[in-house]
Design an enzyme around this catalytic site. Structure first.
Site, PDB file in Angstrom:
ATOM      1  N   SER A   1      52.097  43.211  30.824  1.00  0.00           N
ATOM      2  CA  SER A   1      51.574  43.787  29.579  1.00  0.00           C
ATOM      3  C   SER A   1      51.599  45.308  29.628  1.00  0.00           C
ATOM      4  O   SER A   1      50.581  45.984  29.425  1.00  0.00           O
ATOM      5  CB  SER A   1      50.151  43.278  29.310  1.00  0.00           C
ATOM      6  OG  SER A   1      49.813  43.451  27.948  1.00  0.00           O
TER       7      SER A   1
ATOM      8  N   THR B   1      49.017  37.355  26.721  1.00  0.00           N
ATOM      9  CA  THR B   1      47.590  37.658  26.652  1.00  0.00           C
ATOM     10  C   THR B   1      47.366  38.959  25.887  1.00  0.00           C
ATOM     11  O   THR B   1      48.287  39.755  25.681  1.00  0.00           O
ATOM     12  CB  THR B   1      47.005  37.809  28.054  1.00  0.00           C
ATOM     13  OG1 THR B   1      47.721  38.860  28.734  1.00  0.00           O
ATOM     14  CG2 THR B   1      47.139  36.523  28.853  1.00  0.00           C
ATOM     15  N   GLY B   2      46.119  39.180  25.518  1.00  0.00           N
ATOM     16  CA  GLY B   2      45.754  40.456  24.901  1.00  0.00           C
ATOM     17  C   GLY B   2      44.268  40.693  25.026  1.00  0.00           C
ATOM     18  O   GLY B   2      43.475  39.758  24.820  1.00  0.00           O
TER      19      GLY B   2
ATOM     20  N   LYS C   1      52.641  42.916  21.489  1.00  0.00           N
ATOM     21  CA  LYS C   1      53.912  43.052  22.211  1.00  0.00           C
ATOM     22  C   LYS C   1      54.881  41.930  21.879  1.00  0.00           C
ATOM     23  O   LYS C   1      56.099  42.092  22.057  1.00  0.00           O
ATOM     24  CB  LYS C   1      53.647  43.115  23.713  1.00  0.00           C
ATOM     25  CG  LYS C   1      52.872  44.349  24.165  1.00  0.00           C
ATOM     26  CD  LYS C   1      52.677  44.366  25.664  1.00  0.00           C
ATOM     27  CE  LYS C   1      51.956  45.626  26.135  1.00  0.00           C
ATOM     28  NZ  LYS C   1      50.525  45.645  25.790  1.00  0.00           N
TER      29      LYS C   1
ATOM     30  N   SER D   1      47.036  43.021  22.912  1.00  0.00           N
ATOM     31  CA  SER D   1      48.389  43.089  23.462  1.00  0.00           C
ATOM     32  C   SER D   1      49.294  41.958  23.003  1.00  0.00           C
ATOM     33  O   SER D   1      50.483  41.944  23.343  1.00  0.00           O
ATOM     34  CB  SER D   1      48.339  43.124  24.992  1.00  0.00           C
ATOM     35  OG  SER D   1      48.071  44.431  25.443  1.00  0.00           O
TER      36      SER D   1
END
Length: 477
Positions: free
Chosen positions: A309, A422-423, A65, A62
């Site tokens: 997210s 974050t991802g 993004k 993510s």
């Protein structure tokens, strides 16, 4: 590219000590079979502070993004809004509208069930009682590809992988467009039937409930799924009499028709009868506007998008950029816009691969040194404050402040300091953003870890971010 600290026989400078500490974190046993990539640069000087595999293209999850969001703010603008409207190309005679009624969307992820009810109320408020024609759902602002190319079959039932349509509905103000909320409540006694509900309340979705009420203290074990190609959602398992409700957000099949169904239901509730069928089609040129709803601006949408997210918003923005800039509401057209923005920002796009807007694809790729380059570039943009403030804040307990970092790095120098995206997808995790050191120097960092086995190594991301927050150059003076 791997950069090491000074030799053990010489006195380390503060920066060399930092590099040594970061290298020690990266060499943790949890990453023995993984591919970690880290890049840290000074926001002021643009000098590299630390680099480890930073020129290797890795999967950001993510973190993608950050790319999509920057392009959207730049090409659509912070004031961009979505419009959902009701239109007619016929005439009104008394209480009868001699025309099909067209419900047209432009991808608004903020449309809630009550917004469709408000549109229906506006129609009824104009004295219309009968639609002598069809109710036509128009989702042609986007193409009809509902899922990005790399979406796995397993994820297609989850709200994080909801189908993307220009005419859609969200069940709440998290704006997970294309999903519904399913709840299961236990009965009063063991053996009693459980109660399953769906929101929004609609017969477009069928709940197949096979969850049993069991005695207090027993296990709550609920499995769920959605049949492929329809909206039969099944739940099965057990809930004890003293157990909490089970609740989940579930992606539906064909969100266009859910929006249409909700609007039709509201028309009936407000005394407006549609004599024709519920069909799909395109609103005629020059059709008369009967009712419209404009979304909140993109600047206000950015917090739920980035803090939480939100994948639906990311994919909708991608297709919207394609439509507005290239005249085609498709992933290919939208990703081309993002790539053009990145190239204009000075990134090496030959090392970057774009496959979707949200980061769900395991085929997205970017080197961490290109990610930090982007994060430095956006600091010069007029809309940077919107972008920066939308990033999750480490250890901030408020959900719409801390976002996906609200439970991380509390009680450290990073708390309330690190603002980063974050991802997480299977075997891949990332954290990219900004941190202020003990000397009030701003650093830009990107940490992307791919190909790990077992549980995710987010604790190592946190350790790196915390060490950056503690960093001081005073030793070098």
């Amino acid at each position: 590219m791997i950069q090491f600290g000074a030799g053990a026989d010489s006195e380390l400078t503060a920066e060399q000590e930092l590099r040594s500490d970061l290298l020690e974190i990266i060499q943790n046993d949890d990453l023995d079979h993984a591919l970690p990539s880290v890049h840290v640069r000074s926001a002021e000087s643009d000098d590299d502070v630390f680099s480890y595999n930073s020129d290797t293209s890795v999967v950001p999850a993510s973190g993608q993004k950050l790319l999509t969001g920057a392009a959207a703010l730049d090409v659509l603008g912070p004031d961009y809004t979505f419009t959902t409207g009701v239109y007619s190309d016929g005439r009104l005679s008394g209480k009868v509208l001699h025309s099909d009624l067209y419900l047209k969307g432009t991808g608004d992820p903020t449309m809630l069930p009550e917004d469709y009810d408000d549109l229906a109320q506006e129609i009824a408020g104009q004295g219309i009682k009968v639609i002598q024609g069809d109710l036509v759902a128009d989702d042609t602002f986007f193409d009809d590809m509902r899922l990005s190319l790399d979406m796995s079959w397993f994820n297609q039932r989850r709200h994080t992988a909801a189908q993307v349509s220009a005419l859609t509905v969200s069940p709440d103000e998290d704006y997970d467009a294309g999903s519904v909320i399913v709840e299961v409540h236990p009965g009063d006694e063991a053996g009693d039937e459980t109660t399953a509900t769906v929101y929004p309340d609609t017969d477009y979705v069928t709940i197949l409930n096979d969850v049993d009420t069991i005695e207090a203290g027993g296990p709550r074990t609920v499995n769920w799924g959605r049949e492929h190609g329809n909206n039969n959602i099944f739940v099965e398992g057990t809930i004890p009499t003293d157990g909490n409700r089970w609740r989940n957000w579930i992606a539906i099949w064909e969100p266009t028709e859910l929006a249409q169904s909700l609007f039709h239901q509201s028309l009936e509730e407000h005394g407006v009868k549609v004599q024709g069928e519920l069909t799909l089609g395109e609103t005629p040129e020059g059709a008369m506007t009967l009712a419209e709803r404009e979304s909140l601006p993109l600047s206000e949408l950015f917090d739920p998008f980035m803090k939480l997210s939100n994948n639906s918003i990311a994919e909708i923005l991608t297709k919207t950029m394609g439509k507005e800039i290239n005249g085609e509401g498709s992933w290919n057209a939208g990703l081309a816009v993002i790539e053009d923005y990145l190239e204009g920002a000075g990134l090496n796009t030959s090392a970057i691969q774009l496959r979707d807007g949200s980061g769900m694809s395991h085929l997205n790729k970017i080197p961490t040194e290109e990610m930090t380059k982007l994060l430095r570039h956006v600091q010069q943009e007029d809309w940077y404050d919107i972008y920066y403030s939308s990033l999750p804040v480490a250890g901030a307990s408020d959900r719409m402040t801390g976002g996906t970092l609200r439970n991380r790095m509390s009680g450290t120098a990073a708390e309330g300091n690190v603002q980063a995206k974050t991802g997480t997808v299977t075997s891949k995790t990332s954290l990219s953003g900004y941190v202020t050191t003990a000397d009030e120097e701003e650093l830009i960092f990107s940490i992307i870890i791919n190909n790990y086995t077992g549980s995710h190594p987010k604790h190592l991301e946190d350790e790196i971010a915390e060490r950056l927050a503690e960093f001081s150059r005073e030793q070098e003076e």
